[in-house]
Enzyme design. Sequence first.
Site: not given
Length: 168
Positions: A129-132
């Site tokens: 889950v790409p919070c970056h």
Amino acid sequence: MRWTVLDTPIGELSVAADDAGICGVHFGPVDGAVPAGTEPEAPAGQDGRWRRAAVEQLRLYFAGELTDFTVPLSVRRGSDFERAVWREMSTIPYGEMRTYGEVAAALGDPGAARAVGVACNRNPIPVIVPCHRIVGAGGKLVGFGGGLPRKRQLLEIEAGVALQRAWG
């Protein structure tokens, strides 16, 4: 919940699963985590299958061969707002970024940029889950539970793959 740890270009990642799907990714090893590839060929339970699938997908992601994770997720915590942020960040395309303010606006609350940052910090499944992909105003790299050097590496990996695919 059981953990598997694997080596990646950004350091060790620990991946947890339950019978419903992937429920955690942690930067670094977790006590009791089994190194990837050392489990029996077919560990008992659905959680073993999900962990093996996540490890394989993470390896492909870091090799630049996978842009969308397909492992099922099992998120059992978080406020309604946090879950909305996690869903929204999952829609950010591979190799692209959004600001905290853009995510807040997409959720209908343009003044909630700081709350989006808090939700990103509480993301239980980073990388998958790409919070970056969420950055500060003007594209500034700010805030990341795995540290800013890891955030930069993840964004550089994705940008490189995206450029390579676009320019072949």
